[in-house]
Enzyme design. Structure first.
Site, PDB file in Angstrom:
ATOM      1  N   GLU A 149      17.155 108.874  47.968  1.00 16.54           N
ATOM      2  CA  GLU A 149      17.088 110.265  48.469  1.00 16.54           C
ATOM      3  C   GLU A 149      18.365 111.037  48.207  1.00 16.54           C
ATOM      4  O   GLU A 149      18.256 112.254  48.001  1.00 16.54           O
ATOM      5  CB  GLU A 149      16.754 110.241  49.963  1.00 16.54           C
ATOM      6  CG  GLU A 149      15.394 109.692  50.295  1.00 16.54           C
ATOM      7  CD  GLU A 149      15.270 108.182  50.088  1.00 16.54           C
ATOM      8  OE1 GLU A 149      16.288 107.475  50.259  1.00 16.54           O
ATOM      9  OE2 GLU A 149      14.176 107.722  49.747  1.00 16.54           O
ATOM     10  N   ASP A 191      14.796 102.169  45.222  1.00 14.92           N
ATOM     11  CA  ASP A 191      14.659 102.495  46.644  1.00 14.92           C
ATOM     12  C   ASP A 191      15.892 103.311  47.067  1.00 14.92           C
ATOM     13  O   ASP A 191      16.860 103.428  46.306  1.00 14.92           O
ATOM     14  CB  ASP A 191      14.584 101.155  47.396  1.00 14.92           C
ATOM     15  CG  ASP A 191      14.312 101.306  48.869  1.00 14.92           C
ATOM     16  OD1 ASP A 191      13.830 102.366  49.290  1.00 14.92           O
ATOM     17  OD2 ASP A 191      14.595 100.332  49.620  1.00 14.92           O
ATOM     18  N   ASP A 206       8.620 103.705  54.609  1.00 16.08           N
ATOM     19  CA  ASP A 206       8.562 102.758  55.724  1.00 16.08           C
ATOM     20  C   ASP A 206       7.573 103.186  56.792  1.00 16.08           C
ATOM     21  O   ASP A 206       7.951 103.732  57.840  1.00 16.08           O
ATOM     22  CB  ASP A 206       9.959 102.589  56.314  1.00 16.08           C
ATOM     23  CG  ASP A 206      10.937 102.051  55.287  1.00 16.08           C
ATOM     24  OD1 ASP A 206      10.477 101.576  54.226  1.00 16.08           O
ATOM     25  OD2 ASP A 206      12.149 102.116  55.531  1.00 16.08           O
TER      26      ASP A 206
HETATM   27  C1  NOJ Z   1      13.825 100.538  52.538  1.00 18.14           C
HETATM   28  C2  NOJ Z   1      12.516 100.512  51.820  1.00 18.14           C
HETATM   29  O1  NOJ Z   1      11.724 101.605  52.182  1.00 18.14           O
HETATM   30  C3  NOJ Z   1      11.840  99.191  52.085  1.00 18.14           C
HETATM   31  O2  NOJ Z   1      10.597  99.163  51.437  1.00 18.14           O
HETATM   32  C4  NOJ Z   1      12.728  98.054  51.633  1.00 18.14           C
HETATM   33  O3  NOJ Z   1      12.126  96.839  51.936  1.00 18.14           O
HETATM   34  C5  NOJ Z   1      14.085  98.143  52.339  1.00 18.14           C
HETATM   35  N1  NOJ Z   1      14.653  99.427  52.104  1.00 18.14           N
HETATM   36  C6  NOJ Z   1      15.043  97.070  51.865  1.00 18.14           C
HETATM   37  O4  NOJ Z   1      15.314  97.200  50.537  1.00 18.14           O
END
Ligand code: NOJ
Length: 926
Positions: A520, A517, A593
């Site tokens: 980017e 995660d 998200d």
């Molecule tokens: C951002 C991610 O997009 C999300 O899916 C994750 O739960 C959080 N970071 C925490 O790791």
């Protein structure tokens, strides 16, 4: 003093976290630059058509390529104050209709720095497919004063380098154009130069200064797609499948589509704003010409305008063509031109051509194609055990349980919070005993903590990305002060990969897989929530030059780590948020998200379809929506749609209420369970499609026009989609929907999955919908393999018998395929698999081998049998069948379409033919 500074850091960090975490009502637009605040974008957008002063010189064939120089036409003009150095152009032609165009600075003029060319994206096999050009023919185009150069591209296609004005295009032999570059004269290539006294190259944005030591170096050009009704692609944006114009008459003030990997908090649907990943691939499709594609391999920030018809009304440029066309403008901050033209002519040809360059999607393990249960966070071992046992209690299958960042010791990845997770191996082994797996998160930011071995080692070895002054770059992320391994460097990737060995990753077991995660990379206190553009990587590469590929290298290193862990024998599974061309070779991605809103449910379809069109087929959206609390109805609808996403995972933010499938009352549990069952029954079909993607690049989830390229009614439909070529799924995106309008493409009828009833194609049906399911149809003329018994996990279904669902067309024919392998290892790549073809014709079903025969192949077999064959659209009469070579009979009776719910409609069923799936056989209806 130290304490004061620590205190100060803590306050800063808490503030950052608060701004990052609090649920604000909408996206913070001001945090991100728009085109006007991005000087290269503003400059490129303000250029006038026809302003490119370049012409072609010194054209020749060198080493099988067409090479030339681009020089300024005004060079001869002594009044020209800003002559530019010649650029070097190379055109190479590759098998199968791919043209590669490279344009870079001429090294003999000693540019101050070598411009960055993205390594490790193009697969080596592609380079081997280069055709050795022999001949250059010349032709005078239109009213040009001199000749242009023409080379062979593919049977029926030619590539043309027009000398003056400079233009490159692909055309059907001697005829219509397919694709072109610089037809509108917008080409510009800012050359690197030495800074003069008093020149200010710095750029500032919201308190951040980009030192830009190499000054302006952007590139822009126009690309035209001919015979195109629509253009698609260039993920990642939360917007429609068919890309809307961003500039031109009637277009309201719009930003270009931005490609810049960013951690955008609460992204908006319907926006050209760039989010987590970038694939600079555009595909056009139209009735007049078919499909073509364009790919620019460049990892710097990119902005792309789709120019609406009439945008150039005042340019005075009349393209020498009577074809309709879509013009686009491509702008990038840095790098070189390394562009690929794909001639199609069909949609599947274009994805095949594109994936011949960047690789086809990796073959996932079987379990990874099943249902995943995630949440930020499953608190502790007890929570994990409870969730796991609830699935059993409610008889709902699932395959993977995910642990988010809180499972670690203070966000130090590869560690465990030993209070919450004292026995990680035991926990994983308990899941594994039911055929289930676990995934843990590993992000790229490493906590700058002297006592953390990973940080110590990375610091000592000099493995971190450097800031503009050459110090280890220090940014803020979940753990606080963090540094980022320089994933561009193959040595560092190899070091990183070793961290996944069972020995190094203490507490991990072979059933543990990984989630990447924030790659980017996300930096909470960085410009636009990412790394400064003047940060430095391996080989002196500036971050601005490779930004969009950082996450790709991270994903690659992690996937390589899992391959190493399994001694090269076990397929990895790594989910990544950031992506770039080639990511499909390393694992799955998800759309980040999203929000628990109907519009986010809706936009998930074009987002996943777009990813599939550009090579990344293993993708999905967070089921339920990451932010917010979905109403049960939305959650149920999301499960019903998500069951058809290639990657099917439920996930939620830690501020949301718990939402496992059993928490919303009996009825809703039933509905979610039914949706999950739909997926599990179709796993053999999905896996067969993943194999198709793995061999051809053709995605699992497809826009309707990919299957029906001549049916205009499908071109902009992004509420329905195909799963493979046999299933059509229509999403339901509104509350309390009683009806759904479903367009069924022409030429065939379609069997409603729920009832087995046939509907005519070529028209829109107003279907009644209930809460039970979303409309889905099997195309007449197809055969779909299913497994109808439900276990705790997909792994436990391995030996279960198959059901074949035959949907007959008007001539009582159908065909389908099934691919099976061990679901786990790489043996399939050596031939250890079964690939069966089923054909129903003249009242006879045959099963034959569809695998190419090759000697010395590894073997794979299966003892599974076919227990039921369902005949949809069969004219009644016969009662029995004869099976060869067994010389047996099996009865035809009316049986349930589904075994799983009590009220299943009845359909003609061949009961217990019990033929082995691995064998050749024939079943004749008597
Ligand atoms: C951002 C991610 O997009 C999300 O899916 C994750 O739960 C959080 N970071 C925490 O790791």
């Amino acid at each position: 003093m130290r304490n004061v500074s620590l205190y100060h850091h803590l306050i800063c960090f808490s503030l950052l976290l608060v701004t990052h975490l609090t649920s604000v009502s909408s996206w913070k637009r001001d945090e991100f630059r728009n085109c006007n605040q991005t000087p290269f974008c503003k400059r490129a957008r303000s250029r006038k058509p026809g302003s490119c002063p370049l012409i072609t010189a010194d054209v020749s064939i060198t080493d099988g390529d067409l090479t030339a120089k681009l020089i300024s036409k005004n060079l001869e003009n002594p009044e020209d104050q800003s002559p530019i150095n010649p650029l070097i152009l190379t055109i190479s032609v590759h098998q199968d209709g791919v043209l590669r165009l490279k344009i870079n600075e001429d090294p003999s003029f000693d540019p101050p720095k070598k411009r960055f060319e993205v390594p490790d994206v193009i697969v080596p096999e592609f380079l081997e497919k280069k055709l050795w050009l022999q001949r250059l023919s010349e032709e005078v185009i239109g009213g040009d004063s001199g000749p242009s150069s023409v080379v062979y591209l593919l049977d029926g296609y030619e590539a043309v380098l027009r000398h003056d004005p400079f233009e490159v295009f692909v055309r059907e032999k001697g005829g219509k154009r397919v694709l072109s570059l610089n037809s509108n004269g917008l080409f510009d290539f800012e050359q690197l130069k030495v800074k003069k006294e008093g020149e200010d190259w710095e750029e500032r944005f919201r308190g951040h200064t980009d030192t830009r030591p190499y000054g302006p170096q952007s590139i822009s050009f126009d690309v035209s797609f001919y015979g195109a009704d629509f253009v698609y692609g260039i993920p990642e944006h939360a917007t429609s499948l068919a890309l809307k114009p961003t500039s031109g008459p009637g277009v309201e003030e719009s930003e270009p589509y931005r490609l810049f990997n960013l951690d955008v908090f609460e992204y908006l649907h319907e926006s050209p704003f760039g989010i987590y990943g970038s694939i600079p691939v555009m595909i056009s499709h139209g009735r007049a010409r078919g499909t073509s594609g364009f790919f620019w391999l460049n990892a710097a920030e990119m902005q792309i305008d789709v120019l609406g018809s009439g945008w150039d009304a005042e340019s005075g440029i009349a393209l020498p063509s009577d074809q309709s066309q879509i013009d686009t403008l491509w702008m990038s901050e840095a790098g070189v031109i390394d562009a690929f033209f794909f001639v199609g002519p069909g949609p599947k040809d274009v994805v095949r051509q594109y994936t011949s360059v960047t690789g086809t999607p990796a073959m996932p393990q079987f379990f990874a194609t099943a249902y995943h249960q995630c949440r930020w966070n499953y608190r502790d071992e007890e929570d994990v055990a409870q969730v796991d046992s609830k699935f059993d209690e409610y008889d709902i299958p699932y395959d993977v349980l995910w642990l988010d960042i809180e499972h670690t010791d203070g966000k130090r990845y590869f560690t465990w919070d030993r209070v919450l997770f004292p026995h990680p191996e035991e926990m994983q082994n308990k899941l594994a005993a039911k055929g289930r797996h676990m995934v843990t998160i590993v992000d790229p930011h490493i906590k700058r903590d002297e006592s953390f071995h990973l940080h110590k080692e990375a610091t000592q070895k000099g493995y971190y990305v450097k800031d503009a002054t050459g110090k280890d770059y220090d940014g803020w992320c979940w753990p606080g002060s963090s540094s980022y391994p320089d994933m561009l460097n193959p040595e560092i990737r190899s070091w990183w990969a070793d961290k996944f060995s069972l020995e190094n990753y203490v507490g991990s077991t072979p059933s543990l897989y990984i989630w990447n995660d924030m790659n980017e990379p996300s930096v909470f206190n960085g410009p636009e929530v990412t790394m400064p553009r003047d940060a430095l990587h391996y080989g002196g590469v500036e971050h601005r030059e490779l930004h969009n590929a950082y996450g790709y290298y991270f994903h690659m290193a992690t996937a390589d780590g899992l391959v190493k862990r399994g001694d090269g024998k076990v397929r990895p599974f790594v989910l990544s948020r950031a992506f770039f061309p080639g990511s499909q070779r390393h694992g799955a991605v998800w759309t980040g998200d999203n929000t628990a809103e109907w519009e986010h449910l809706r936009v998930s379809v074009p987002m996943i379809l777009t990813l599939g069109l550009t090579g990344i087929t293993f993708s999905g959206a967070d089921v339920g929506g990451f932010f917010g609390n979905p109403e049960p109805e939305l959650l149920v609808r999301w499960y019903q749609l998500g069951a058809y996403y290639p990657f099917f995972r439920a996930h939620a933010h830690h501020d949301t209420k718990r939402r496992e499938p059993w928490l919303f009352g009996e009825r809703n549990t039933e509905l979610m369970k039914e949706a999950i069952h739909v997926r599990y029954a179709l796993l053999p079909y999905f896996y067969t499609l993943f194999r198709e993607a793995n061999t051809s690049g053709v995605p699992v989830m497809r826009p309707l026009w990919m299957e029906f390229p001549a049916d205009e009614a499908t071109f902009s439909n992004d509420e329905a989609f195909m799963v493979g070529s046999s299933l059509l799924v229509q999403g339901v995106f509104t509350e309390r929907a009683k009806h759904a309008s479903v367009y069924l493409p022409s030429g065939q009828s379609w069997y409603y999955l729920n009832s087995g009833t046939a509907y005519k194609g070529g028209r829109t049906h107003k279907m009644e919908v209930s809460e039970e399911s979303i409309p889905a149809f099997q195309r007449a003329g197809t055969i779909i393999p299913r497994k109808d018994r439900f276990r705790r996990s997909s792994t436990q279904m391995e030996n279960d018998p198959y059901t074949l669902v035959i949907a007959l067309n008007s001539t009582q024919e159908a065909e389908g395929e099934l691919y099976i392998d061990d679901g786990k290892s790489f043996e399939f790549a050596k031939g250890a698999y079964l690939h069966r073809r089923f054909v129903f014709s003249n009242g006879k079903l045959t099963s034959s081998n569809a695998a190419p025969s090759a000697s010395g192949k590894r073997q794979f077999s299966s003892d599974c049998v076919v227990e039921r064959i369902i005949l949809l659209g069969y004219s009644p009469g016969p009662k029995s069948t004869h099976i060869e070579p067994a010389n047996q009979k099996a009865e035809i009776e009316l049986g349930p379409l589904y075994l799983r719910n009590g009220r299943s409609p009845t359909v003609f069923t061949i009961r217990k033919p019990n033929v082995r799936i691995a064998d050749d056989w024939m079943i004749q209806v008597l």
